[in-house]
Design a protein around this motif. Structure first.
Motif, mmCIF file in Angstrom:
data_model
loop_
_atom_site.group_PDB
_atom_site.id
_atom_site.type_symbol
_atom_site.label_atom_id
_atom_site.label_comp_id
_atom_site.label_asym_id
_atom_site.label_seq_id
_atom_site.Cartn_x
_atom_site.Cartn_y
_atom_site.Cartn_z
ATOM 1 N N MET A 1 0.840 -1.190 0.000
ATOM 2 C CA MET A 1 0.000 0.000 0.000
ATOM 3 C C MET A 1 0.878 1.245 0.000
ATOM 4 S SD MET A 1 -2.531 1.318 3.054
ATOM 5 C CE MET A 1 -3.897 0.271 2.590
ATOM 6 N N LYS A 2 0.424 2.242 -0.764
ATOM 7 C CA LYS A 2 1.089 3.530 -0.690
ATOM 8 C C LYS A 2 0.089 4.499 -0.069
ATOM 9 C CE LYS A 2 3.605 6.839 -3.486
ATOM 10 N NZ LYS A 2 3.290 7.796 -2.434
ATOM 11 N N ILE A 3 0.527 5.279 0.902
ATOM 12 C CA ILE A 3 -0.380 6.252 1.490
ATOM 13 C C ILE A 3 -0.199 7.577 0.761
ATOM 14 C CG2 ILE A 3 -0.944 7.554 3.595
ATOM 15 C CD1 ILE A 3 -0.495 5.018 5.191
ATOM 16 N N SER A 4 -1.229 7.959 0.036
ATOM 17 C CA SER A 4 -1.104 9.164 -0.774
ATOM 18 C C SER A 4 -1.810 10.355 -0.148
ATOM 19 C CB SER A 4 -1.645 8.903 -2.181
ATOM 20 O OG SER A 4 -2.916 8.315 -2.091
ATOM 21 N N SER A 5 -2.710 10.102 0.807
ATOM 22 C CA SER A 5 -3.318 11.226 1.529
ATOM 23 C C SER A 5 -3.648 10.812 2.951
ATOM 24 C CB SER A 5 -4.586 11.715 0.810
ATOM 25 O OG SER A 5 -5.623 10.770 0.978
ATOM 26 N N ALA A 6 -3.417 11.722 3.873
ATOM 27 C CA ALA A 6 -3.756 11.472 5.271
ATOM 28 C C ALA A 6 -4.068 12.809 5.912
ATOM 29 C CB ALA A 6 -2.596 10.799 5.992
ATOM 30 N N ILE A 7 -5.261 12.915 6.469
ATOM 31 C CA ILE A 7 -5.645 14.179 7.113
ATOM 32 C C ILE A 7 -6.192 13.914 8.505
ATOM 33 C CG2 ILE A 7 -6.139 15.511 4.991
ATOM 34 C CD1 ILE A 7 -9.174 14.864 5.649
ATOM 35 N N TYR A 8 -5.983 14.904 9.382
ATOM 36 C CA TYR A 8 -6.567 14.827 10.722
ATOM 37 C C TYR A 8 -8.076 14.955 10.577
ATOM 38 C CZ TYR A 8 -8.223 16.406 15.238
ATOM 39 O OH TYR A 8 -8.946 16.542 16.385
ATOM 40 N N LEU A 9 -8.789 14.093 11.276
ATOM 41 C CA LEU A 9 -10.245 14.081 11.153
ATOM 42 C C LEU A 9 -10.895 14.694 12.387
ATOM 43 C CD1 LEU A 9 -11.997 12.909 8.903
ATOM 44 C CD2 LEU A 9 -12.144 10.787 10.201
ATOM 45 N N THR A 10 -10.674 14.063 13.541
ATOM 46 C CA THR A 10 -11.311 14.534 14.769
ATOM 47 C C THR A 10 -10.663 13.843 15.968
ATOM 48 O OG1 THR A 10 -13.455 14.745 15.894
ATOM 49 C CG2 THR A 10 -13.113 12.745 14.665
ATOM 50 N N SER A 11 -11.013 14.303 17.165
ATOM 51 C CA SER A 11 -10.506 13.667 18.380
ATOM 52 C C SER A 11 -11.676 13.318 19.286
ATOM 53 C CB SER A 11 -9.572 14.604 19.135
ATOM 54 O OG SER A 11 -8.470 14.940 18.338
ATOM 55 N N ALA A 12 -11.487 12.311 20.119
ATOM 56 C CA ALA A 12 -12.510 11.962 21.108
ATOM 57 C C ALA A 12 -11.889 12.009 22.489
ATOM 58 C CB ALA A 12 -13.049 10.556 20.822
ATOM 59 N N VAL A 13 -12.596 12.642 23.426
ATOM 60 C CA VAL A 13 -12.121 12.681 24.807
ATOM 61 C C VAL A 13 -13.038 11.857 25.716
ATOM 62 C CG1 VAL A 13 -10.882 14.870 24.716
ATOM 63 C CG2 VAL A 13 -13.333 14.874 25.183
ATOM 64 N N TYR A 137 -4.703 -8.445 16.624
ATOM 65 C CA TYR A 137 -3.620 -7.504 16.888
ATOM 66 C C TYR A 137 -2.313 -7.996 16.290
ATOM 67 C CZ TYR A 137 -2.345 -10.810 20.568
ATOM 68 O OH TYR A 137 -2.000 -11.955 21.248
ATOM 69 N N ILE A 138 -1.372 -7.066 16.195
ATOM 70 C CA ILE A 138 0.001 -7.386 15.792
ATOM 71 C C ILE A 138 0.905 -6.534 16.675
ATOM 72 C CG2 ILE A 138 -0.115 -5.682 13.905
ATOM 73 C CD1 ILE A 138 1.687 -8.604 12.918
ATOM 74 N N ILE A 139 2.097 -7.040 16.964
ATOM 75 C CA ILE A 139 3.007 -6.285 17.837
ATOM 76 C C ILE A 139 4.109 -5.668 16.988
ATOM 77 C CG2 ILE A 139 4.659 -6.517 19.755
ATOM 78 C CD1 ILE A 139 2.668 -8.923 20.542
ATOM 79 N N ILE A 140 4.394 -4.410 17.242
ATOM 80 C CA ILE A 140 5.475 -3.721 16.532
ATOM 81 C C ILE A 140 6.575 -3.390 17.546
ATOM 82 C CG2 ILE A 140 6.088 -1.755 15.075
ATOM 83 C CD1 ILE A 140 3.899 -3.315 13.752
ATOM 84 N N ALA A 141 7.772 -3.903 17.275
ATOM 85 C CA ALA A 141 8.935 -3.566 18.110
ATOM 86 C C ALA A 141 9.562 -2.316 17.505
ATOM 87 C CB ALA A 141 9.917 -4.727 18.119
ATOM 88 N N THR A 142 9.436 -1.186 18.207
ATOM 89 C CA THR A 142 9.830 0.112 17.639
ATOM 90 C C THR A 142 11.292 0.474 17.948
ATOM 91 O OG1 THR A 142 9.089 1.280 19.613
ATOM 92 C CG2 THR A 142 7.482 1.019 17.848
ATOM 93 N N GLY A 180 11.279 -1.980 8.272
ATOM 94 C CA GLY A 180 9.938 -2.525 8.491
ATOM 95 C C GLY A 180 8.803 -1.691 7.926
ATOM 96 N N LYS A 181 9.114 -0.535 7.350
ATOM 97 C CA LYS A 181 8.033 0.344 6.863
ATOM 98 C C LYS A 181 7.247 -0.325 5.721
ATOM 99 C CE LYS A 181 7.131 4.892 4.887
ATOM 100 N NZ LYS A 181 7.630 6.222 4.512
ATOM 101 N N GLU A 182 7.993 -0.882 4.766
ATOM 102 C CA GLU A 182 7.328 -1.542 3.630
ATOM 103 C C GLU A 182 6.462 -2.706 4.089
ATOM 104 O OE1 GLU A 182 6.759 -0.754 0.512
ATOM 105 O OE2 GLU A 182 7.785 1.086 1.111
ATOM 106 N N GLN A 183 7.019 -3.520 5.009
ATOM 107 C CA GLN A 183 6.285 -4.684 5.522
ATOM 108 C C GLN A 183 5.009 -4.233 6.226
ATOM 109 O OE1 GLN A 183 9.529 -4.218 5.568
ATOM 110 N NE2 GLN A 183 10.687 -6.122 5.729
ATOM 111 N N LEU A 184 5.134 -3.159 6.981
ATOM 112 C CA LEU A 184 3.962 -2.669 7.723
ATOM 113 C C LEU A 184 2.874 -2.188 6.756
ATOM 114 C CD1 LEU A 184 4.289 -0.794 11.026
ATOM 115 C CD2 LEU A 184 2.396 -0.326 9.529
ATOM 116 N N LEU A 185 3.310 -1.482 5.703
ATOM 117 C CA LEU A 185 2.336 -0.981 4.728
ATOM 118 C C LEU A 185 1.676 -2.133 3.968
ATOM 119 C CD1 LEU A 185 4.243 2.186 3.481
ATOM 120 C CD2 LEU A 185 2.017 2.153 4.624
#
Ligand code: GTP
Ligand code: MG
Length: 193
Positions: A1-13, A137-142, A180-185
């Motif tokens: 996957m290639k991410i071509s757009s990403a925008i902030y939508l909203t927040s929940a408190v 779920y999946i675990i990501i070792a950062t 790991g970026k490609e694998q994650l995408l």
């Protein structure tokens, strides 16, 4: 996957702010400072989409981002920040539980852990919760850029062993050198499409 757009939508408190439509969603959880917001910025190719900080406890709300006009990425507040009081912890746990149990289009939870640390009790509780409610779920070792390359598989295996999951469930990642970026995408593509 290639991410071509990403925008902030909203927040929940609070529970009222949790989105409950049929748009697919993936969420990022983990200890404060694990690198959730940084990872989101990295895969979206933006510097300041999700706010990051070297001081733990920055993300206090549920932040929603709309990606490729197709799905949502959800940045959840971190846990285990020592300086937050009991009241804050209770609020956090309540909000987190509500989010995880009442998000109908939640596909997968990415659980992030610093690859240099042994999983904490809170990490184990999070996995226990996800297992109990059968939430995928999946675990990501950062931050694997902080490890010698030869030590990365060892660190991932240690995390898997500590958490009692198969070692394939733990993916290494670095926002610094893009390990790991490609694998994650690719993984994300499989979830969304
Ligand atoms: N070296 C390195 N540092 C990283 C990496 N990812 C995150 N960091 C650093 O770790 C710190 C915390 O990152 P954040 O993305 O704000 O962490 P978070 O999990 O969103 O934290 P909270 O919002 O408090 O829950 C920042 O100083 C980042 O620069 C990485 O891959 N490599
Ligand atoms: Mg954050």
């Amino acid at each position: 996957m290639k991410i071509s757009s990403a925008i902030y939508l909203t927040s929940a408190v609070s529970e009222d702010g949790i989105l409950k439509d049929d748009c697919p969603e993936v969420a990022f959880v983990g200890r404060s400072n694990a690198g959730k917001s940084t990872l989101i910025n990295c895969i979206c190719g933006q510097k300041n989409l999700a706010k990051t900080s070297s001081k733990p406890g920055l993300t206090k709300m549920i932040n929603y981002f709309f990606v490729n006009k197709q799905f949502r990425i959800v940045d959840l507040p971190g846990y285990g920040y020592a300086q937050t009081g009991q009241k804050h912890i209770a609020n956090w746990a309540g909000l987190m539980e509500k989010y995880l149990l009442s998000s109908p289009s939640l596909k997968t939870v990415f659980v992030l852990m610093d690859s240099r640390n042994t999983p904490s009790e809170l990490d184990k509780m999070m996995l226990n919760f996800l297992n109990t409610y059968k939430i995928p779920y999946i675990i990501i070792a950062t931050k694997v850029d902080k490890l010698a390359k030869s030590k990365i598989p060892q660190a991932c295996n240690m995390i898997a062993k500590q958490l009692g999951v198969r070692k394939e469930v733990v993916m290494p990642f670095s926002a610094e050198n893009f390990t790991g970026k490609e694998q994650l995408l690719e993984y994300l593509e499989g979830i969304i499409n």
